[in-house]
Write a protein that holds these residues in place. Sequence first.
Motif, PDB file in Angstrom:
ATOM      1  N   TYR A 156     -10.761  13.715   0.460  1.00 22.43           N
ATOM      2  CA  TYR A 156     -10.507  13.372   1.935  1.00 22.43           C
ATOM      3  C   TYR A 156     -11.689  14.145   2.866  1.00 22.43           C
TER       4      TYR A 156
ATOM      5  N   PHE B 278      -7.934   8.380  -1.771  1.00 24.44           N
ATOM      6  CA  PHE B 278      -6.738   7.539  -1.582  1.00 24.44           C
ATOM      7  C   PHE B 278      -6.160   7.153  -2.897  1.00 24.44           C
TER       8      PHE B 278
ATOM      9  N   ILE C 141      -7.609  -0.462  -1.727  1.00 21.63           N
ATOM     10  CA  ILE C 141      -7.964   0.913  -1.511  1.00 21.63           C
ATOM     11  C   ILE C 141      -9.381   0.647  -1.091  1.00 21.63           C
TER      12      ILE C 141
ATOM     13  N   TYR D  72       0.745   4.340  -2.648  1.00 24.08           N
ATOM     14  CA  TYR D  72       0.531   5.679  -2.694  1.00 24.08           C
ATOM     15  C   TYR D  72       1.816   6.634  -3.045  1.00 24.08           C
TER      16      TYR D  72
ATOM     17  N   ILE E 217      -3.626  14.658   7.470  1.00 30.34           N
ATOM     18  CA  ILE E 217      -4.538  13.841   7.243  1.00 30.34           C
ATOM     19  C   ILE E 217      -4.139  12.655   8.436  1.00 30.34           C
TER      20      ILE E 217
ATOM     21  N   ARG F   7       0.743  -1.264  -0.047  1.00 33.20           N
ATOM     22  CA  ARG F   7      -0.010  -0.038  -0.077  1.00 33.20           C
ATOM     23  C   ARG F   7       0.963   1.356   0.056  1.00 33.20           C
TER      24      ARG F   7
ATOM     25  N   HIS G  97      -4.356   1.645   8.545  1.00 36.86           N
ATOM     26  CA  HIS G  97      -3.976   2.386   7.416  1.00 36.86           C
ATOM     27  C   HIS G  97      -3.165   3.793   7.795  1.00 36.86           C
TER      28      HIS G  97
ATOM     29  N   PHE H  29     -13.894   7.007   0.075  1.00 33.21           N
ATOM     30  CA  PHE H  29     -12.546   6.563   0.597  1.00 33.21           C
ATOM     31  C   PHE H  29     -11.837   6.565  -0.740  1.00 33.21           C
TER      32      PHE H  29
END
Lengths: 320, 220
Positions: free
Chosen positions: B183, B168, B33, A20, A294, A16, A268, B164
Amino acid sequence: MAGTWPNLDGSDLLTRVRTYLNEYSAVYFADTDIYQWMAVGIKDISQKSLCVRRILSTQALRSTRTVATNVYKVYYVEYIPSSGRPIMLPKISPTEIGTRQLNGTLPQFWYEFGSTIGIEPTPDAIYDLKLYVADIPKLTITKQTSFSSGWTAGATGFVLGTSAVHTGAVTGSAQWDTHLVTATNYTITFSVTTCGTTGAVIPYIGITAGIEVTGIGEYAENILSAGTDPHLVLYANNTITIDNVNIYKEADISAAGDQTELEPIWQHLIVLYATFRGLQKDRKWGPAYMVESIYSGQLEYTKNLILDPKPDSYRNLVYY
Amino acid sequence: MSTLTLTIARSMVRDAISEESTTILSDTELGNILNDGYKEVCILGLSYEATKTFDLVEGQHVYVIPETTQVSPIVNYIEIYGRGILEQFPTQLGHNGEVTSGKGVPIGWFQWGNLIVIDPPPNATYAGASYKTVTLYCSCYPAAICTTTFTSLPLEFQESVVEFGIAFSLFKLKRWGDAAVAYNKYIGNLQRKRFEYIEKLAEERTMTEIQHNTIRMMGE
């Protein structure tokens, strides 16, 4: 995903982060860098949210006011009398030592200082305590729901099946066959589902003993593993039944199969923290701190929502 | 929208971020995700509500929350054989209620990690067959990963998973400003839905009576 749903293991988290950061395989961002950022993130999340909550068994020793702790924070101290009702002790400051009116010699107050808690009055005997703590995050090593494989019983006492059942006055042992790591902090949790009036069990890692348990309930103990032969061994006397042993090790996440003990709702955030650090490395400080904002905001939101207590009152029961 | 499927969710996200190609953002990545969002909406929205039960044991006050996935849900309410029990501060443990030999009628509870603490420890009557069942009203993680349908998610929260996913997946596309806006929209909507659908506020007695004062809008 490789982890057991709904958990994400090391490889899931790494995947993950790479998504990103938009880098499928290690070119600019090495796997070791990402694992290091995730390790720091796990600690940052745990320290700011205080989300690793345990009830640790410990003892206050005779003539010793302080009890050593190895956790982030002690929230509450519960005194477990040999008979009668457990009671949460009021918290005082060190200034109040010797000034509070006492009622007998049993533990009545506590304070926190450094890596210890202090008991007032100074204990005149050994007293069982439970510490409600925010602990240091660890890796999940195993969650055992059966003793029928992977465990070895000593010559007498224990019968190993789904439960570990001990009978007889002679001390028996049940050993988990897998070696642990020497000189490492572990948390051991287990359930005692039946216990005779003289039943007792003590977990050991090598020669390092935990706290003796003599009643039914759920238990957690922090034990520093011994320097040699670090096996987890349960030593028991008389009638007692143990179930569901979990083992957690204090170590940084560093490999694909490593499983953080943080609950999935925090996992997460580990990815976001590592993404933030990766963007910093890539000199993209604007996006990095956008991600960090965030992360911080959601960490606080989650803590307030699911960790901070929201007690009821009489108003919740009365029809106004 | 009918029950949300993973296929529909992926399609909605791709439409929103204008990225139909799977070259940059694969279906696997997008599925990851969306499943992360699935978990988060269930817990931060408190939206997947389910009950769990265990039995009281005489004299025992600490219990593990029963959960097959070995992660702890959020316990919102507790009922012991038809009676709601007050959630209390941990500091209240041992200070209220009547006990005999350290046991009594449970009057309070609190959650600590994956544990439920009942106060005071139940006596023989409340550990007996007629009373011993404790029902936990929880907000839980989804029962299983979504491969086709988000079965654990109430209909009113399905859009939050898509929001969501939009927020992301924009990270991968390096559209950081768009991600921040998306977000904020996601978390604001989730909070609004939680207030609307999940927060359980009891009505007061006056709600069944003719009101003494109401606010009249102009023109009425």
